[in-house]
Every structure is written in C-alpha cells, then in structure tokens.
Scaffold this active site. Structure first.
Site, PDB file in Angstrom:
ATOM      1  N   LYS A  74       0.861  -1.180   0.000  1.00 39.12           N
ATOM      2  CA  LYS A  74       0.000   0.000   0.000  1.00 39.12           C
ATOM      3  C   LYS A  74       0.899   1.233   0.000  1.00 39.12           C
ATOM      4  CE  LYS A  74      -3.857   2.096   2.608  1.00 39.12           C
ATOM      5  NZ  LYS A  74      -4.781   1.933   3.760  1.00 39.12           N
ATOM      6  N   SER A 149      -9.837   2.156   2.875  1.00 40.73           N
ATOM      7  CA  SER A 149      -8.939   2.899   2.028  1.00 40.73           C
ATOM      8  C   SER A 149      -7.932   2.025   1.280  1.00 40.73           C
ATOM      9  CB  SER A 149      -8.162   3.903   2.884  1.00 40.73           C
ATOM     10  OG  SER A 149      -7.324   3.232   3.811  1.00 40.73           O
ATOM     11  N   SER A 173     -10.113  -0.252   7.096  1.00 38.80           N
ATOM     12  CA  SER A 173      -9.540  -0.214   5.747  1.00 38.80           C
ATOM     13  C   SER A 173      -8.824  -1.469   5.269  1.00 38.80           C
ATOM     14  CB  SER A 173      -8.579   0.966   5.628  1.00 38.80           C
ATOM     15  OG  SER A 173      -9.322   2.136   5.441  1.00 38.80           O
TER      16      SER A 173
HETATM   17  N1  GLN Z   1     -13.397   4.586   6.334  1.00 38.78           N
HETATM   18  C1  GLN Z   1     -12.721   5.028   7.494  1.00 38.78           C
HETATM   19  C2  GLN Z   1     -12.273   6.460   7.312  1.00 38.78           C
HETATM   20  O1  GLN Z   1     -12.576   7.017   6.323  1.00 38.78           O
HETATM   21  C3  GLN Z   1     -11.570   4.122   7.834  1.00 38.78           C
HETATM   22  C4  GLN Z   1     -10.366   4.360   7.008  1.00 38.78           C
HETATM   23  C5  GLN Z   1      -9.208   3.512   7.431  1.00 38.78           C
HETATM   24  O2  GLN Z   1      -9.369   2.496   8.101  1.00 38.78           O
HETATM   25  N2  GLN Z   1      -8.027   3.938   7.067  1.00 38.78           N
HETATM   26  O3  GLN Z   1     -11.647   7.023   8.147  1.00 38.78           O
END
Ligand code: GLN
Length: 488
Positions: A74, A149, A173
């Site tokens: 990532k 994400s 995410s």
């Molecule tokens: N969807 C969540 C956010 O927008 C979690 C994102 C994540 O786990 N990095 O913060």
C-alpha cells in the site's frame, strides 16, 4: 501460476520449479495489462533486481517461506527507491530515504516488491475514491468501488495482480475492501505491527496487516510483519509467535457471539443472507451460535469521526511545504506559503478532517467533543470485553457482516461524506477497541446488479487471539470455496 496461494508458490520456488524472476515477470505482465488503477508505481528494474537476489538466496541455503514471493505494498508504507504518495498530491514526488519497518521486514524475508498500491488519500475513505490519482475499480464489477482505504491492495489480490498485499486499517480499511473485493484480510491487535514508516493518519488506531487469498497465507504474512519495534512508541513487546500454529484445530464447541446490533435495520438483506448462511456453515463445523449484545455499536461512528480527525489534524500538520511535500509556487510570506501549499496539496476529504479535528481539539470544545469521545471509546471496548473476557464470557469469537451493503457504484457516495462514514458502522468499534478482526469471503449479493459483488464475513476476537481467528477462517475455507472464486 497467478491463481496459486503463497503456500503453493513457496513450494514451487523452493523446489526450483519456477524462479522468482519468472514469477515476478508473470505478475508484472498482468499488472501492465490491467485497467483497475490499482497500482500507482511499477518499476520492472527494481522488481527484477530484487527477484534475482531472491533467486540467489533460493539457490543457496538462505531462503525462508516468503523468499521469492511477489508482494505489493500500500502506498502508505514508505519505501526506499520507490515513490510514496499516500494517494495525495501533497507527496506526489516524494521518495523516502528509508524503508518502513514492515517493508524492511518483508525485504529481509526475501519478498519481491511488485509496486505500490493506490489508496484513499492518507487512508481517509471507504471507497478508494479519495485518491488524488483516481479511483480504483472493483475487479468483480468495474462500475463499483473496491472499498477503501486499501482499495488498491484488495483489488490487486482479487484480480490476481499480486498474490498478497500489505494494507492498513484505522477504522476498517483492511476488512472493508477485503469484503467488497472477495479476498481475505486481517487487522491484528493494535500494536502488533510497527507503525514506523507507515504514514500516520490516526496514530491510536492505525494498524498494518495483510490481504491475501486465504487465512493461511495471511498467517504467513503476519509471521513476517509483526514484532517489537523500538521506533514505534506503541509497539508491543511480545515473544514471536507462529500465527498458523492453530490451523487444524477442530471448531467443535466453539462459541460464536452474534451481536444483535450487527443485524439491524441498516443491513442489506442480501448481505444478511450470505452472513447467516456462513454462520450455519460454522454450526455444521461444530460451533454454537450465541446471541450477544454490543450496545454501544451505534456510537462508534460519532466517536471515531471525532477521534480520527482530531489525531489526523495533528499528524498532518507536518505537511507544511517546508520539510517535504508540495510547496506552492507563488506566495507572499511564510504564512501564505503554508496556506497555499496545504490548500493545493490536500484533497477535499483530508481538508474536511483537518477542519473537524482542529475544531474538536480547540479550547472550549475539547471537553465537549474530544474528551467525551474518549470516554465512550472506553465503553465501546468494554462491550467487547463483557462478551469475550472473564469468567462470565459469552463467546470465543464474534461474527457478523463487515459492510452493511455490497460494493456500491463508483460516484454514488462522492457528494455525501456522511453516507461514506455510515458504511463503516460494523468495522469502527473493533478498531476503537484495538481488537483483531478479519474479513473472509462468504458469498455474493443478490439481484441483477449485486449478484457479482462479494460479501465478507467479519470475525472478531479477543486481544492476541489472531491464531484462533485464522484457524476459524481456515476451517471455513477448507469447507467452502468462496475464497477461490475469481472475477471474470
Ligand atoms: N473509512 C474510514 C475512514 O474514512 C476508515 C479508514 C481507514 O481504516 N483507514 O476514516
């Protein structure tokens, strides 16, 4: 070859049936031919140099189970030699002078980096539509989001562009994109994986983990990526463990907690049906279902969307146009340079979070919002402990859906940040509690549109119970073939 698991690939590499260089080339060719926008940086020369080094180790006596295995990272893990953007314009041309601990660990194990994976900007998002470099497409249906994400990580593994990928989970995410792309992912107990070199979003929540095809592969990857790191102040000091040590244990007598709050009105009926069918499969494997309650689940959305932006607003103050990152071309003075650099470098969602975070931390609002959220965070963690811990514990693991719906259409929620936040309802509480959680494929949606969009089952365990979670998932994957299904 691209269909094989890490375990199978490892056997082929060890027996020299295929070389690391050949294997990497196969995947690089697939990446080049793909139109998912899953990768942000690919560099054949860098990859093949690493593959040749792995082949030398395999020829000598220096190879481990992951030597020669291709993997993609990532783009939130910093990498020497590769650009690291975190999906942001702010870091468009940034090349780190050092590797993240996770990357260092994989390099030491002899994995071969295939490239850097697209993600939501600074890991903020649920659909991978907040990347400055454009959305990732869901390989099952290219008109759908892959989840976020870590959308690039999940899409790459689902489309067999990489046999495994690293990812990070702050509020879901790893699990949510794994669910929406029909692959397996695990977020371990907070503190297990070093955050050093993982670009910070919300430090008390951020946690790295793997995405792969099977639970067993995730265990192999966790074996490499966990461990104490003195450069991360919240890294846990624990003896090394083999995360696959419990594979093969029977599920006879396993008590699965089924929280009623995970099956309420917001849950789509096709997701519910797939999850209930998976629970029935576990009963066949000898487990019993126990009704439990996690009463504070609903509060996890407001709590998370106070705490995560608060920490983000502080973490992202380092992007000031001076030390690194984007700097505006024209400005009057220092303050103007900060303002313009940040206004140009950050996208809308990141700015929204910085504004919310600065607000809830400011004098007069700190007690009303931030402190209150911290108190409720503790109560959310207590809900889980009531179910999983102590002499009156009700269950050994907890199961439910990962996402209230299957993947939605690209563009569907881009104008409505709150709609995105609501999609996190089943993943946030685990993150706030710091517990391990995973997602495994367990079916598909229904109806013309959703029939090809995967559903994930969430498995949550007590602190440090990853080995059990992985075996629970493994037993399901021995009995079913959802994890082997591939997009057309
Ligand atoms: N969807 C969540 C956010 O927008 C979690 C994102 C994540 O786990 N990095 O913060």
């Amino acid at each position: 070859m691209h269909k094989l698991t890490l375990k199978e690939l490892s056997a082929q590499l060890q027996s020299r049936k295929i070389s690391a260089a050949e294997l990497a080339t196969r995947f690089l060719d697939r990446i080049e031919a793909s139109d998912l926008n899953a990768f942000l940086h690919v560099d054949r020369e860098l990859t093949l140099a690493q593959a040749r080094a792995a082949d030398a180790r395999l020829a000598g006596n220096d190879a481990g189970p992951l030597t020669g295995i291709p993997i993609a990272h990532k783009d939130i893990f910093v990498t020497r030699g590769w650009r690291t953007t975190a999906g942001s314009k702010m870091l468009e041309n940034y090349v780190s002078p050092f590797d993240a601990t996770v990357v260092e660990q994989f390099n030491a194990a002899g994995t071969v980096t295939l490239g850097k994976l697209n993600c939501d900007e600074f890991a903020m998002g649920s659909g991978n539509e907040n990347s400055h470099y454009g959305p990732v497409r869901n390989p099952w249906d290219k008109t759908a989001v892959p989840g976020g994400s870590s959308g690039g990580s999940a899409a790459a593994v689902a489309a067999r562009l990489a046999p495994a990928a690293t990812a990070t989970d702050t509020g879901g995410s790893i699990r949510q994109p794994a669910s929406l792309c029909g692959v397996t992912g695990i977020k371990p107990t907070y503190g297990s994986v070093s955050r050093f070199g993982m670009i910070a979003f919300a430090s008390s929540l951020d946690q790295g983990g793997p995405i792969a095809k099977t639970a067993e592969d995730c265990g192999l990857l966790l074996n490499a990526m966990t461990g104490f790191d003195e450069r991360d102040s919240t890294s846990l000091q624990r003896p090394k463990e083999d995360f696959n040590r419990s594979l093969g244990d029977s599920l006879q007598g396993l008590r699965i907690g089924v929280p009623k709050e995970f099956f309420g009105a917001g849950l789509a009926s096709d997701v519910e049906q797939a999850v209930r069918a998976a629970l029935a499969e576990f009963e066949k494997l000898g487990a019993t279902l126990v009704d439990i309650s996690l009463p504070k689940t609903e509060l996890s959305i407001p709590v998370y969307y106070v705490i995560a932006p608060a920490e983000a607003s502080s973490n992202l103050s380092r992007f000031d146009g001076v030390r690194y990152g984007h700097r505006a071309a024209d400005y009057k003075d220092l303050a103007d340079m900060y303002k313009k650099s940040r206004a140009e470098g950050f996208g809308d969602e990141v700015k929204r979070r910085i504004l919310v975070g600065s607000y809830v931390l400011s004098h007069g609002y700190y007690d009303a919002y931030y402190l209150q959220a911290q108190k409720i965070r503790r109560l959310i963690a207590q809900d889980f402990q009531n179910a999983l811990e102590g002499p009156n514990r009700q269950c050994d693991v907890i199961m439910g859906p990962v996402s209230p719906t299957v993947a939605w259409d690209l563009g569907d929620k881009t104008d409505d940040p709150v709609a995105n936040y609501l999609a996190d309802i089943f993943t946030l509480s685990t993150s706030l509690a710091g517990l391990p959680g995973m997602s495994i494929p367990c079916g598909f949606g229904q109806g013309e549109k959703n029939a090809k969009r995967p559903v994930g089952l969430q498995i949550i365990g007590n602190y440090f119970d990853e080995a059990r979670l992985l075996n629970v998932a493994h037993q399901f994957q021995q009995a079913t073939d959802w994890h082997l299904r591939e997009p057309a």
